[in-house]
Write an enzyme that holds these catalytic residues in place. Structure first.
Site, mmCIF file in Angstrom:
data_model
loop_
_atom_site.group_PDB
_atom_site.id
_atom_site.type_symbol
_atom_site.label_atom_id
_atom_site.label_comp_id
_atom_site.label_asym_id
_atom_site.label_seq_id
_atom_site.Cartn_x
_atom_site.Cartn_y
_atom_site.Cartn_z
ATOM 1 C CD GLU A 1 -17.572 -25.100 -2.399
ATOM 2 O OE1 GLU A 1 -17.135 -25.860 -1.200
ATOM 3 O OE2 GLU A 1 -17.284 -25.889 -3.529
ATOM 4 C CG HIS B 1 -16.737 -29.254 -8.327
ATOM 5 N ND1 HIS B 1 -17.678 -29.010 -7.220
ATOM 6 C CD2 HIS B 1 -16.675 -30.399 -8.835
ATOM 7 C CE1 HIS B 1 -18.092 -30.260 -7.122
ATOM 8 N NE2 HIS B 1 -17.593 -31.107 -7.911
ATOM 9 C CG HIS C 1 -18.785 -24.983 -7.844
ATOM 10 N ND1 HIS C 1 -17.663 -23.994 -7.767
ATOM 11 C CD2 HIS C 1 -18.759 -25.811 -7.012
ATOM 12 C CE1 HIS C 1 -17.079 -24.547 -6.822
ATOM 13 N NE2 HIS C 1 -17.658 -25.802 -6.406
ATOM 14 C CG ASP D 1 -19.299 -28.976 -3.641
ATOM 15 O OD1 ASP D 1 -18.980 -28.428 -4.935
ATOM 16 O OD2 ASP D 1 -18.556 -28.857 -2.784
ATOM 17 C CG HIS E 1 -17.869 -32.866 -4.727
ATOM 18 N ND1 HIS E 1 -16.888 -33.323 -5.797
ATOM 19 C CD2 HIS E 1 -17.326 -31.778 -4.103
ATOM 20 C CE1 HIS E 1 -15.780 -32.363 -5.789
ATOM 21 N NE2 HIS E 1 -15.920 -31.581 -4.479
ATOM 22 C CG HIS F 1 -16.945 -30.491 1.426
ATOM 23 N ND1 HIS F 1 -15.963 -29.844 1.605
ATOM 24 C CD2 HIS F 1 -17.687 -30.191 0.187
ATOM 25 C CE1 HIS F 1 -15.740 -29.052 0.418
ATOM 26 N NE2 HIS F 1 -16.806 -29.265 -0.641
ATOM 27 C CD1 TRP G 1 -11.532 -26.481 -7.631
ATOM 28 C CD2 TRP G 1 -9.990 -27.068 -5.979
ATOM 29 N NE1 TRP G 1 -11.958 -26.033 -6.487
ATOM 30 C CE2 TRP G 1 -11.047 -26.198 -5.603
ATOM 31 C CE3 TRP G 1 -8.955 -27.445 -5.537
ATOM 32 C CZ2 TRP G 1 -11.048 -26.572 -4.192
ATOM 33 C CZ3 TRP G 1 -8.839 -27.762 -4.023
ATOM 34 C CH2 TRP G 1 -9.968 -26.938 -3.554
#
Length: 209
Positions: free
Chosen positions: A171, A48, A52, A54, A58, A159, A18
């Site tokens: 994810e 992440h 991974h 969540d 998060h 989410h 990210w």
């Protein structure tokens, strides 16, 4: 008995992460060539990175942390569905598929493998998917993109919808060469106290194959 299929993105130095996140980096803090005994590795990363899960913490300060989650959610029967070709996925798209009572579903949204760069745009989940999955008794959803929400989302509607409806999030799985059908899933997060997420080693095995 069917073989286990690894649906995990490999972790390696320089892999896509990210924007703004801590990139993954692995190296040796001690080398056998120097100390005569052992090699000892070390790595830095974000929780992440790659494939991974969540934890609700998060995106919700009052949500559960990763070490507090029920591990049984990440082990068991799952349905793998192909929803490629959609810019977003919600109730309408999933109503076209038979979930067969599975408590976990995996969505092939792009059909791509491990990317060599972080995507600029991804297919995402719409908020109406949360209530639909609750109606069907689904407790976990896995996707082959970095997020259930658009990459530029500040509200993280999907989410929050999944969380409100008791659905956990997996994810960045890799489904490029995997066919649709029923599978057994194992995708256990690390028991990191206080963490908002965790990389996993995700594997599936065909049921009845």
């Amino acid at each position: 008995m069917s073989e286990w299929i690894d649906i995990t993105q490999p972790l390696y130095t320089g892999m896509p992460s990210w924007p703004g996140d801590t990139p993954f980096e692995f190296g040796l803090s001690a080398a056998k060539a120097e100390n005569g005994v052992v090699n000892i590795g070390k790595f830095t990363t974000t929780t992440h990175i790659g494939t991974h899960v969540d934890a609700p913490f998060h995106f919700d300060d009052e949500g559960k942390r990763i070490a507090d989650l029920d591990i049984h959610l990440y082990i068991g029967r799952t349905m793998l569905l192909d929803v490629t070709g959609n810019s977003s996925v919600g109730r309408t798209e999933l109503e076209q598929h038979e979930l067969k009572g599975a408590e976990r579903i995996l969505l092939k949204m792009t059909g791509e493998g491990s990317p060599d760069k972080f995507p600029e745009i991804i297919p995402y989940l719409r908020p109406d998917i949360g209530p639909f999955l609750k109606e069907k008794g689904v407790k976990l959803i896995g996707i082959d993109v970095p997020s259930v929400d658009p990459l530029d989302s500040k509200t993280l509607d999907a989410h929050h919808s999944l969380h409100r409806n008791g659905v956990m999030i997996l994810e960045n799985i890799v489904l490029q060469d995997v066919e649709v059908g029923e599978y057994e899933l194992v995708a256990l997060p690390l028991r990191i106290v206080g963490a908002d997420g965790s990389p996993v080693r995700a594997v599936i095995r065909k049921i009845g194959g």
